[in-house]
Design a protein around this motif. Structure first.
Motif, PDB file in Angstrom:
ATOM      1  N   PRO A 118      45.747-105.907  30.357  1.00 14.81           N
ATOM      2  CA  PRO A 118      46.679-106.922  30.854  1.00 14.81           C
ATOM      3  C   PRO A 118      48.088-106.812  30.280  1.00 14.81           C
ATOM      4  CG  PRO A 118      44.850-107.918  29.649  1.00 14.81           C
ATOM      5  CD  PRO A 118      44.577-106.468  29.737  1.00 14.81           C
ATOM      6  N   TYR A 119      48.251-106.323  29.075  1.00 18.19           N
ATOM      7  CA  TYR A 119      49.586-106.239  28.491  1.00 18.19           C
ATOM      8  C   TYR A 119      50.375-105.053  29.035  1.00 18.19           C
ATOM      9  CZ  TYR A 119      47.309-102.802  25.476  1.00 18.19           C
ATOM     10  OH  TYR A 119      46.606-101.727  25.017  1.00 18.19           O
ATOM     11  N   ARG A 120      49.801-104.243  29.905  1.00 19.61           N
ATOM     12  CA  ARG A 120      50.481-103.079  30.471  1.00 19.61           C
ATOM     13  C   ARG A 120      50.641-103.189  31.987  1.00 19.61           C
ATOM     14  NH1 ARG A 120      53.270-100.382  27.242  1.00 19.61           N
ATOM     15  NH2 ARG A 120      52.796 -98.366  28.063  1.00 19.61           N
ATOM     16  N   ASP A 121      50.558-104.380  32.530  1.00 15.28           N
ATOM     17  CA  ASP A 121      50.581-104.547  33.977  1.00 15.28           C
ATOM     18  C   ASP A 121      51.350-105.819  34.301  1.00 15.28           C
ATOM     19  OD1 ASP A 121      50.107-104.611  36.673  1.00 15.28           O
ATOM     20  OD2 ASP A 121      47.967-105.047  36.498  1.00 15.28           O
ATOM     21  N   GLY A 122      52.552-105.668  34.843  1.00 13.53           N
ATOM     22  CA  GLY A 122      53.236-106.896  35.185  1.00 13.53           C
ATOM     23  C   GLY A 122      54.650-106.709  35.687  1.00 13.53           C
ATOM     24  N   VAL A 123      55.260-107.845  35.964  1.00 10.48           N
ATOM     25  CA  VAL A 123      56.623-107.912  36.453  1.00 10.48           C
ATOM     26  C   VAL A 123      57.572-107.714  35.269  1.00 10.48           C
ATOM     27  CG1 VAL A 123      58.333-109.420  37.530  1.00 10.48           C
ATOM     28  CG2 VAL A 123      55.974-109.405  38.363  1.00 10.48           C
ATOM     29  N   SER A 140      59.618-104.410  51.834  1.00  9.17           N
ATOM     30  CA  SER A 140      60.008-103.085  51.387  1.00  9.17           C
ATOM     31  C   SER A 140      59.451-102.837  49.993  1.00  9.17           C
ATOM     32  CB  SER A 140      61.538-103.035  51.366  1.00  9.17           C
ATOM     33  OG  SER A 140      61.971-101.848  50.808  1.00  9.17           O
ATOM     34  N   LYS A 141      58.392-102.018  49.905  1.00  8.66           N
ATOM     35  CA  LYS A 141      57.758-101.772  48.605  1.00  8.66           C
ATOM     36  C   LYS A 141      57.428-100.302  48.443  1.00  8.66           C
ATOM     37  CE  LYS A 141      55.684-106.252  47.938  1.00  8.66           C
ATOM     38  NZ  LYS A 141      54.581-106.978  47.383  1.00  8.66           N
ATOM     39  N   LEU A 142      57.556 -99.833  47.212  1.00  9.39           N
ATOM     40  CA  LEU A 142      57.103 -98.507  46.848  1.00  9.39           C
ATOM     41  C   LEU A 142      55.953 -98.721  45.885  1.00  9.39           C
ATOM     42  CD1 LEU A 142      57.404 -95.405  46.564  1.00  9.39           C
ATOM     43  CD2 LEU A 142      58.973 -95.863  44.685  1.00  9.39           C
ATOM     44  N   GLN A 143      54.800 -98.184  46.181  1.00  6.92           N
ATOM     45  CA  GLN A 143      53.618 -98.388  45.342  1.00  6.92           C
ATOM     46  C   GLN A 143      53.178 -97.052  44.743  1.00  6.92           C
ATOM     47  OE1 GLN A 143      53.145-101.526  44.530  1.00  6.92           O
ATOM     48  NE2 GLN A 143      51.180-101.944  45.443  1.00  6.92           N
ATOM     49  N   ILE A 144      52.857 -97.084  43.474  1.00  7.44           N
ATOM     50  CA  ILE A 144      52.250 -95.949  42.801  1.00  7.44           C
ATOM     51  C   ILE A 144      50.980 -96.473  42.163  1.00  7.44           C
ATOM     52  CG2 ILE A 144      52.546 -94.199  41.024  1.00  7.44           C
ATOM     53  CD1 ILE A 144      55.580 -94.521  41.454  1.00  7.44           C
ATOM     54  N   ARG A 145      49.858 -95.897  42.473  1.00  7.33           N
ATOM     55  CA  ARG A 145      48.562 -96.399  42.013  1.00  7.33           C
ATOM     56  C   ARG A 145      48.243 -95.926  40.594  1.00  7.33           C
ATOM     57  NH1 ARG A 145      47.964-100.252  45.315  1.00  7.33           N
ATOM     58  NH2 ARG A 145      47.923 -99.694  47.471  1.00  7.33           N
ATOM     59  N   LYS A 183      52.505 -93.467  31.850  1.00  8.73           N
ATOM     60  CA  LYS A 183      51.396 -93.414  30.900  1.00  8.73           C
ATOM     61  C   LYS A 183      50.386 -94.529  31.143  1.00  8.73           C
ATOM     62  CE  LYS A 183      54.157 -91.121  27.454  1.00  8.73           C
ATOM     63  NZ  LYS A 183      54.737 -91.146  26.140  1.00  8.73           N
ATOM     64  N   ASP A 184      49.994 -94.672  32.379  1.00 11.60           N
ATOM     65  CA  ASP A 184      49.011 -95.668  32.788  1.00 11.60           C
ATOM     66  C   ASP A 184      49.430 -97.104  32.489  1.00 11.60           C
ATOM     67  OD1 ASP A 184      47.118 -94.020  34.085  1.00 11.60           O
ATOM     68  OD2 ASP A 184      46.525 -93.256  32.120  1.00 11.60           O
ATOM     69  N   ALA A 185      50.691 -97.365  32.603  1.00  6.50           N
ATOM     70  CA  ALA A 185      51.204 -98.736  32.573  1.00  6.50           C
ATOM     71  C   ALA A 185      51.962 -98.941  33.884  1.00  6.50           C
ATOM     72  CB  ALA A 185      52.128 -98.947  31.377  1.00  6.50           C
ATOM     73  N   LYS A 186      51.830-100.115  34.441  1.00 11.73           N
ATOM     74  CA  LYS A 186      52.468-100.409  35.720  1.00 11.73           C
ATOM     75  C   LYS A 186      53.592-101.410  35.499  1.00 11.73           C
ATOM     76  CE  LYS A 186      50.609-103.121  38.916  1.00 11.73           C
ATOM     77  NZ  LYS A 186      49.712-103.609  39.957  1.00 11.73           N
ATOM     78  N   TYR A 187      54.764-101.093  36.021  1.00 11.15           N
ATOM     79  CA  TYR A 187      55.938-101.957  35.881  1.00 11.15           C
ATOM     80  C   TYR A 187      56.465-102.294  37.270  1.00 11.15           C
ATOM     81  CZ  TYR A 187      55.678 -99.997  31.211  1.00 11.15           C
ATOM     82  OH  TYR A 187      55.248 -99.597  29.974  1.00 11.15           O
ATOM     83  N   THR A 188      56.556-103.580  37.563  1.00 14.47           N
ATOM     84  CA  THR A 188      57.060-104.024  38.858  1.00 14.47           C
ATOM     85  C   THR A 188      58.475-104.559  38.681  1.00 14.47           C
ATOM     86  OG1 THR A 188      54.830-104.612  39.574  1.00 14.47           O
ATOM     87  CG2 THR A 188      56.666-105.575  40.816  1.00 14.47           C
ATOM     88  N   HIS A 221      61.614-107.245  47.948  1.00 15.08           N
ATOM     89  CA  HIS A 221      62.108-105.937  47.529  1.00 15.08           C
ATOM     90  C   HIS A 221      61.577-105.630  46.133  1.00 15.08           C
ATOM     91  CE1 HIS A 221      64.713-106.439  50.943  1.00 15.08           C
ATOM     92  NE2 HIS A 221      65.200-107.539  50.424  1.00 15.08           N
ATOM     93  N   GLU A 222      60.571-104.770  46.070  1.00  8.82           N
ATOM     94  CA  GLU A 222      59.945-104.408  44.797  1.00  8.82           C
ATOM     95  C   GLU A 222      59.828-102.894  44.682  1.00  8.82           C
ATOM     96  OE1 GLU A 222      56.064-106.168  44.455  1.00  8.82           O
ATOM     97  OE2 GLU A 222      56.882-108.080  43.789  1.00  8.82           O
ATOM     98  N   VAL A 223      59.800-102.432  43.436  1.00 11.13           N
ATOM     99  CA  VAL A 223      59.483-101.051  43.128  1.00 11.13           C
ATOM    100  C   VAL A 223      58.454-101.105  42.016  1.00 11.13           C
ATOM    101  CG1 VAL A 223      60.332 -98.881  42.161  1.00 11.13           C
ATOM    102  CG2 VAL A 223      61.769-100.168  43.739  1.00 11.13           C
ATOM    103  N   VAL A 224      57.351-100.405  42.179  1.00 11.43           N
ATOM    104  CA  VAL A 224      56.313-100.345  41.155  1.00 11.43           C
ATOM    105  C   VAL A 224      56.321 -98.935  40.586  1.00 11.43           C
ATOM    106  CG1 VAL A 224      53.861-100.560  40.645  1.00 11.43           C
ATOM    107  CG2 VAL A 224      54.927-102.098  42.321  1.00 11.43           C
TER     108      VAL A 224
END
Length: 190
Positions: free
Chosen positions: A14-19, A2-7, A70-75, A63-66
């Motif tokens: 690298p400092y703006r992409d992670g769990v 079960s995942k919701l992805q936003i591209r 502002k162009d940073a990805k949080y999982t 079970h994740e939500v991404v």
């Protein structure tokens, strides 16, 4: 799964992409047994780091939500589909205050104590005189790339006014909670 992805709209540094916060379940923090100190919920003293880790850490990544901001990805990861659904009802409730960074550090670690004192324009003279500004000397170098120390996800957190905040360690949590209103005023000005 079960995942919701936003591209992302562009490649992320690298400092703006992670769990988020080592993958701990942000909803589950609200179920940890607690004590009240100055209107703040802190984990009970009899709980060990291992106890809290077991309560909060999902066993897998089913079970994740991404989320993108502002162009940073949080999982965000969750222990159950119920917790994921609860998060999705009101994500802002569960997204940590001060971005998950050390509240005490944001409030009190400045290059000089004068910068710290002047940051609290709404503080009374008594609040400024009793302030913890640079109580531990010059700490972490706070920049757009390094937002201070990492959070202690097991013992350095507390919930205040239904919002979760983190600190580098439980002793900094206790310092922030000691005068929570002034800590919040100064941190929020930054």
């Amino acid at each position: 799964m079960s995942k919701l992805q936003i591209r992302p709209t562009k490649p992320l540094p690298p400092y703006r992409d992670g769990v988020v916060l080592k993958g701990m379940d942000m909803v589950e923090y609200y179920n940890v047994p607690y004590t009240i100190v100055n209107e703040c919920r802190i984990p009970k003293n009899n709980l060990s780091r291992a106890d809290i880790n077991k309560m909060l850490k999902p066993l897998n990544n089913d079970h994740e939500v991404v989320l993108m901001n502002k162009d940073a990805k949080y999982t965000f990861r969750f222990k159950s589909i119920e917790n994921k659904n609860e998060f999705m009802k009101n994500p802002m409730k569960y997204i940590p205050g001060t971005g998950g960074f050390c509240l005490w550090g944001l409030a009190y670690e400045w290059n000089t104590s004068n910068e710290c004192y002047s940051s609290c324009v709404d503080c009374s003279e008594d609040e400024k005189n009793e302030s913890q500004c640079n109580e531990n000397g010059l700490g972490w170098k706070w920049t757009k790339y390094v937002m201070g120390p990492p959070a202690d996800v097991e013992l350095g957190w507390f919930i205040y006014k239904d919002k979760i905040y983190f600190n580098y360690a439980s002793n900094y949590r206790d310092k922030a909670v000691r005068d929570i209103e002034t800590s919040m005023k100064i941190a929020n000005k930054r």
